[in-house]
Write a protein that holds these residues in place. Structure first.
Motif, PDB file in Angstrom:
ATOM      1  N   THR A  73       0.852  -1.187   0.139  1.00  0.00           N
ATOM      2  CA  THR A  73      -0.061   0.141   0.038  1.00  0.00           C
ATOM      3  C   THR A  73       1.043   1.226   0.184  1.00  0.00           C
ATOM      4  OG1 THR A  73      -0.273   0.407   2.383  1.00  0.00           O
ATOM      5  CG2 THR A  73      -1.645  -1.241   1.316  1.00  0.00           C
ATOM      6  N   SER A  74       0.344   2.440  -0.045  1.00  0.00           N
ATOM      7  CA  SER A  74       1.190   3.654   0.029  1.00  0.00           C
ATOM      8  C   SER A  74       2.267   3.628   0.874  1.00  0.00           C
ATOM      9  CB  SER A  74       0.173   4.879   0.121  1.00  0.00           C
ATOM     10  OG  SER A  74      -1.130   4.711  -0.677  1.00  0.00           O
ATOM     11  N   ARG A  75       1.855   3.243   2.203  1.00  0.00           N
ATOM     12  CA  ARG A  75       3.310   3.412   2.992  1.00  0.00           C
ATOM     13  C   ARG A  75       4.264   2.401   2.586  1.00  0.00           C
ATOM     14  NH1 ARG A  75       0.631   3.141   8.550  1.00  0.00           N
ATOM     15  NH2 ARG A  75      -1.253   3.908   7.261  1.00  0.00           N
ATOM     16  N   PHE A 100      -0.847  12.489   8.768  1.00  0.00           N
ATOM     17  CA  PHE A 100       0.219  11.631   7.962  1.00  0.00           C
ATOM     18  C   PHE A 100       1.575  12.202   8.129  1.00  0.00           C
ATOM     19  CE2 PHE A 100      -3.804   9.959   5.985  1.00  0.00           C
ATOM     20  CZ  PHE A 100      -3.286   8.610   6.013  1.00  0.00           C
ATOM     21  N   VAL A 146       4.049  16.129   3.575  1.00  0.00           N
ATOM     22  CA  VAL A 146       2.862  15.394   3.255  1.00  0.00           C
ATOM     23  C   VAL A 146       2.075  16.406   2.198  1.00  0.00           C
ATOM     24  CG1 VAL A 146       0.541  14.525   3.739  1.00  0.00           C
ATOM     25  CG2 VAL A 146       2.458  14.096   5.016  1.00  0.00           C
ATOM     26  N   THR A 150      -5.157  13.826   4.096  1.00  0.00           N
ATOM     27  CA  THR A 150      -6.877  13.405   4.107  1.00  0.00           C
ATOM     28  C   THR A 150      -7.179  13.597   5.577  1.00  0.00           C
ATOM     29  OG1 THR A 150      -5.974  11.247   4.105  1.00  0.00           O
ATOM     30  CG2 THR A 150      -7.055  11.962   2.099  1.00  0.00           C
ATOM     31  N   ASP A 175       4.842  13.183   0.344  1.00  0.00           N
ATOM     32  CA  ASP A 175       3.855  11.911   0.302  1.00  0.00           C
ATOM     33  C   ASP A 175       2.731  12.406  -0.417  1.00  0.00           C
ATOM     34  OD1 ASP A 175       1.696  10.081   0.526  1.00  0.00           O
ATOM     35  OD2 ASP A 175       1.884  10.164   2.838  1.00  0.00           O
ATOM     36  N   THR A 177       0.055  10.934  -1.757  1.00  0.00           N
ATOM     37  CA  THR A 177      -0.855   9.746  -1.980  1.00  0.00           C
ATOM     38  C   THR A 177      -2.117  10.179  -2.056  1.00  0.00           C
ATOM     39  OG1 THR A 177       0.415   8.142  -0.320  1.00  0.00           O
ATOM     40  CG2 THR A 177      -1.869   7.499  -0.770  1.00  0.00           C
ATOM     41  N   GLN A 200      -5.529   4.237  -4.561  1.00  0.00           N
ATOM     42  CA  GLN A 200      -6.716   4.054  -4.117  1.00  0.00           C
ATOM     43  C   GLN A 200      -7.460   5.403  -3.865  1.00  0.00           C
ATOM     44  OE1 GLN A 200      -4.090   3.799  -1.994  1.00  0.00           O
ATOM     45  NE2 GLN A 200      -4.502   3.415   0.076  1.00  0.00           N
ATOM     46  N   LYS A 201      -6.885   6.595  -4.445  1.00  0.00           N
ATOM     47  CA  LYS A 201      -7.341   7.864  -4.260  1.00  0.00           C
ATOM     48  C   LYS A 201      -7.760   8.589  -5.369  1.00  0.00           C
ATOM     49  CE  LYS A 201      -6.356   7.853   0.596  1.00  0.00           C
ATOM     50  NZ  LYS A 201      -5.455   8.309   1.355  1.00  0.00           N
TER      51      LYS A 201
HETATM   52  C1  PLP Z   1      -4.637   7.945   2.277  1.00  0.00           C
HETATM   53  C2  PLP Z   1      -3.008   8.094   2.699  1.00  0.00           C
HETATM   54  C3  PLP Z   1      -2.257   7.244   2.694  1.00  0.00           C
HETATM   55  C4  PLP Z   1      -2.571   5.717   2.863  1.00  0.00           C
HETATM   56  O1  PLP Z   1      -1.535   4.778   2.904  1.00  0.00           O
HETATM   57  P1  PLP Z   1      -1.858   3.306   2.919  1.00  0.00           P
HETATM   58  O2  PLP Z   1      -0.676   2.657   3.200  1.00  0.00           O
HETATM   59  O3  PLP Z   1      -2.143   3.103   1.523  1.00  0.00           O
HETATM   60  O4  PLP Z   1      -3.261   3.070   3.563  1.00  0.00           O
HETATM   61  C5  PLP Z   1      -0.784   7.665   2.979  1.00  0.00           C
HETATM   62  N1  PLP Z   1      -0.612   8.897   2.831  1.00  0.00           N
HETATM   63  C6  PLP Z   1      -1.709   9.845   2.759  1.00  0.00           C
HETATM   64  C7  PLP Z   1      -1.234  11.306   2.970  1.00  0.00           C
HETATM   65  C8  PLP Z   1      -2.796   9.664   2.772  1.00  0.00           C
HETATM   66  O5  PLP Z   1      -3.874  10.339   2.591  1.00  0.00           O
END
Ligand code: PLP
Length: 410
Positions: A73-75, A100, A146, A150, A175, A177, A200-201
């Protein structure tokens, strides 16, 4: 004995996901994911990997050679970048304006960084001067930002930070994401050394793949890190000055050698996720990246007009709001979770809750990716207005819908 009969086939209800992510995936992405697998060194597969690099250079607005996917996932993208760049004892500066930012601090601490933060109240962002002053004071090796948080729905302006970082010899990461694809991100023009995202965004895919991009300077830094086993890399850049990267999976040097012409075996590329990421990028570039950002802006503005049209208050500094998510203040005497439950059970629409200082205070409503559409916005507003009226928050029924609708007629 395990009774297999009680485990039905997966058949999730059809929901409209209007929270801060994940959102409904574009059907084209789902179809791409259903494609049959091929071997990881099949020339067709390595061809797809090269195409993905090219497509994401387009999305990141960059010439960076190392523009690729981190599986996870994004992280996973965040961890790969931080683990590969931060040496124990390095100073990093994190401007924190939401949840974040705290995540970046937490990961940086695990990398044994000396973490320095500056903070603004949730709902605000930093001025370039605030960040430059902190850079002068802390003298960090890295600035970790960031772009769109979100948790607060705010978008940190990054345009001027690259130039500041260059003047002070600081590496610049973001970041992106939550903001990627729905808000401008100019990797090269803004002087970013590294950026990471997720599907996923605004990209309209499922979570599970993290597109990243790395500048040539960033590559140099990673190449200086020692390998666990001597000679594990063929790259001539390796001179092993710096301490090794404490992860195999997230060692960007190894991942570059896997995506590059050496094709050194590392992990098995998550094939179905690569198909998804490729289709996400194709969708946006077909639409035109600027058009895609404008679409997010339009539907975000319509949602805002509708929310204001029913007399609800919004959260945070609207002039720094992300295009794709809106914080809505839960009115007095209304139970936020009850509203979310009714939205889900009676309308099959999901809106977001909140964390930390905003818990129980705001909902977060997203208009992103496949769901940045007029029908999704109008349906969500109509349902929310009806639910609120039923629970005693009186507004003129239909006012929200008409206000948003007007926005589309402009
Ligand atoms: C939604 C989001 C993430 C999500 O991380 P996942 O590992 O995909 O859950 C990371 N950073 C930001 C700024 C986000 O808004």
């Amino acid at each position: 004995m395990l009774d297999i009969a009680k485990f039905d086939q997966i058949n999730p209800p059809s929901r409209l996901l209007m929270g801060p992510g994940p959102i409904n995936a574009d059907p084209r992405v789902l179809r791409a994911m259903a494609s049959q697998l091929i071997g990881q060194y099949d020339p067709v597969m390595t061809g797809y990997m090269n195409q993905v690099m090219e497509l994401y250079r387009g999305l990141f607005n960059t010439e960076n050679r190392w523009t690729m996917l981190i599986d996870g996932t994004s992280r996973a993208g965040i961890e790969a970048i931080l683990l590969s760049a931060i040496r124990p004892g390095d100073k990093v500066l994190v401007p924190v304006f939401g949840r974040f930012g705290h995540l970046l601090c937490e990961i940086a601490r695990r990398c044994r960084a000396e973490v320095h933060t500056i903070e603004v109240p949730w709902g605000d962002v930093f001025t370039p001067d605030q960040i430059e002053d902190a850079i002068k004071k802390v003298k960090p090796r890295l600035l970790l930002t960031v772009q769109g948080d979100t948790s607060t729905t705010m978008l940190q302006p990054l345009e001027q930070l690259g130039e500041i970082c260059r003047r002070h010899g600081v590496l610049f990461y973001t970041d992106a994401t939550a903001s990627f694809g729905g808000n401008a991100l100019e990797t090269d023009a803004w002087g970013l050394d590294a950026a990471s995202a997720g599907l996923q965004k605004c990209l309209g895919g499922p979570s599970g793949s993290s597109p990243i991009t790395l500048s040539p300077e960033f590559e140099e830094i990673v190449r200086r890190r020692k390998c666990v086993e001597e000679g594990i890399r063929t790259d001539e850049h390796v001179d092993g000055d710096d301490e090794m990267i404490y992860s195999n999976y997230f060692d960007l040097g190894m991942i570059m050698d896997y995506w590059g012409p050496e094709r050194l075996n590392h992990h098995t590329e998550a094939t179905s996720m690569l198909f998804a990421a490729r289709e996400c990028a194709r969708l946006i570039l077909e639409e035109g990246l600027d058009n895609c950002i404008a679409r997010h802006e339009l539907h975000g503005a319509a949602l805002l007009a509708g929310i204001q049209g029913m007399g609800l208050e919004t959260f945070g500094d609207l002039s720094h709001k992300m295009n794709n998510v809106l914080g809505v203040v839960i009115p007095k005497d209304i139970h936020g979770e009850q509203v979310r439950q009714m939205m889900l059970n009676d309308f099959s629409i999901e809106i977001g809750t909140s964390f930390g200082p905003l818990q129980g205070k705001i909902w977060r409503i997203g208009t992103m990716g496949y769901n940045a559409r007029k029908d999704c916005v109008l349906q969500t507003l109509t349902a929310l207005e009806a639910v609120l009226n039923r629970l005693g928050f009186k507004s003129t029924q239909g006012a929200a819908l008409q206000a948003a609708w007007n926005c589309y007629d402009k």
